[in-house]
Design a protein around this motif. Structure first.
Motif, PDB file in Angstrom:
ATOM      1  N   GLU A  18       0.828  -1.204   0.000  1.00  0.00           N
ATOM      2  CA  GLU A  18       0.000   0.000   0.000  1.00  0.00           C
ATOM      3  C   GLU A  18       0.863   1.256   0.000  1.00  0.00           C
ATOM      4  O   GLU A  18       0.583   2.215  -0.713  1.00  0.00           O
ATOM      5  CB  GLU A  18      -0.917  -0.005   1.218  1.00  0.00           C
ATOM      6  CG  GLU A  18      -1.906   1.119   1.231  1.00  0.00           C
ATOM      7  CD  GLU A  18      -2.875   1.010   2.396  1.00  0.00           C
ATOM      8  OE1 GLU A  18      -3.460   2.041   2.728  1.00  0.00           O
ATOM      9  OE2 GLU A  18      -3.030  -0.076   2.958  1.00  0.00           O
ATOM     10  N   GLU A  62      -6.408  -1.612  -5.064  1.00  0.00           N
ATOM     11  CA  GLU A  62      -7.762  -1.644  -4.530  1.00  0.00           C
ATOM     12  C   GLU A  62      -8.143  -3.054  -4.080  1.00  0.00           C
ATOM     13  O   GLU A  62      -8.772  -3.232  -3.037  1.00  0.00           O
ATOM     14  CB  GLU A  62      -8.744  -1.122  -5.579  1.00  0.00           C
ATOM     15  CG  GLU A  62      -8.606   0.362  -5.829  1.00  0.00           C
ATOM     16  CD  GLU A  62      -9.479   0.855  -6.964  1.00  0.00           C
ATOM     17  OE1 GLU A  62     -10.350   0.093  -7.433  1.00  0.00           O
ATOM     18  OE2 GLU A  62      -9.275   2.004  -7.372  1.00  0.00           O
ATOM     19  N   LYS A  87      -6.473  -3.748  -0.790  1.00  0.00           N
ATOM     20  CA  LYS A  87      -7.164  -3.076   0.308  1.00  0.00           C
ATOM     21  C   LYS A  87      -8.372  -3.892   0.739  1.00  0.00           C
ATOM     22  O   LYS A  87      -8.654  -4.013   1.933  1.00  0.00           O
ATOM     23  CB  LYS A  87      -7.590  -1.665  -0.094  1.00  0.00           C
ATOM     24  CG  LYS A  87      -6.458  -0.686  -0.130  1.00  0.00           C
ATOM     25  CD  LYS A  87      -6.962   0.702  -0.501  1.00  0.00           C
ATOM     26  CE  LYS A  87      -5.815   1.679  -0.585  1.00  0.00           C
ATOM     27  NZ  LYS A  87      -6.289   3.027  -0.951  1.00  0.00           N
ATOM     28  N   LYS A 102      -7.139  -6.778   2.685  1.00  0.00           N
ATOM     29  CA  LYS A 102      -6.708  -6.304   4.008  1.00  0.00           C
ATOM     30  C   LYS A 102      -7.911  -6.129   4.918  1.00  0.00           C
ATOM     31  O   LYS A 102      -7.866  -6.458   6.103  1.00  0.00           O
ATOM     32  CB  LYS A 102      -5.941  -5.000   3.872  1.00  0.00           C
ATOM     33  CG  LYS A 102      -5.398  -4.492   5.168  1.00  0.00           C
ATOM     34  CD  LYS A 102      -4.601  -3.212   4.943  1.00  0.00           C
ATOM     35  CE  LYS A 102      -4.087  -2.653   6.241  1.00  0.00           C
ATOM     36  NZ  LYS A 102      -3.356  -1.421   6.045  1.00  0.00           N
ATOM     37  N   ASN A 103      -8.990  -5.592   4.384  1.00  0.00           N
ATOM     38  CA  ASN A 103     -10.191  -5.379   5.190  1.00  0.00           C
ATOM     39  C   ASN A 103     -10.803  -6.698   5.640  1.00  0.00           C
ATOM     40  O   ASN A 103     -11.421  -6.767   6.696  1.00  0.00           O
ATOM     41  CB  ASN A 103     -11.200  -4.548   4.410  1.00  0.00           C
ATOM     42  CG  ASN A 103     -10.777  -3.115   4.245  1.00  0.00           C
ATOM     43  OD1 ASN A 103      -9.981  -2.596   5.035  1.00  0.00           O
ATOM     44  ND2 ASN A 103     -11.246  -2.480   3.194  1.00  0.00           N
TER      45      ASN A 103
END
Length: 98
Positions: A17, A89, A92, A95-96
């Motif tokens: 990131e 994206e 991410k 990761k969430n």
């Protein structure tokens, strides 16, 4: 594999990131787009020089081909950066989940 190494995965995602942050990619894409515009301008000037018989046909063709190749490379760079943005994206999202 990732289940046992959640910390490693989180660290990896954080580093990715940082390296591939959207703002950095957008800045680089803008820079490349400006370079493409500059090359397009050079191409137009070259055409005008040929139309005015300032340069001979062989020189024109050589330089024109060179400029087109450079433009193609820049466009490929832009496409690659867009892919990186997409991958960022996705990372991410991953990761969430974790």
């Amino acid at each position: 594999m990732c289940n046992n190494n959640k910390d490693v995965l989180q660290e990896f995602l954080q580093r990715m990131e940082d390296v591939l942050s959207s703002s950095t990619i957008h800045k680089e894409t803008s820079k490349i787009e400006k370079e493409v515009q500059l090359l397009e301008s050079k191409k137009n000037k070259l055409v005008n020089m040929r139309l005015e018989d300032i340069i001979d046909k062989e020189t024109y063709e050589e330089k024109y081909t060179d400029i087109l190749q450079k433009i193609d490379v820049k466009i490929q760079d832009i496409q690659d950066r867009e892919k990186l943005t997409s991958n960022l994206e996705e990372e991410k999202d991953i990761k969430n989940v974790y």
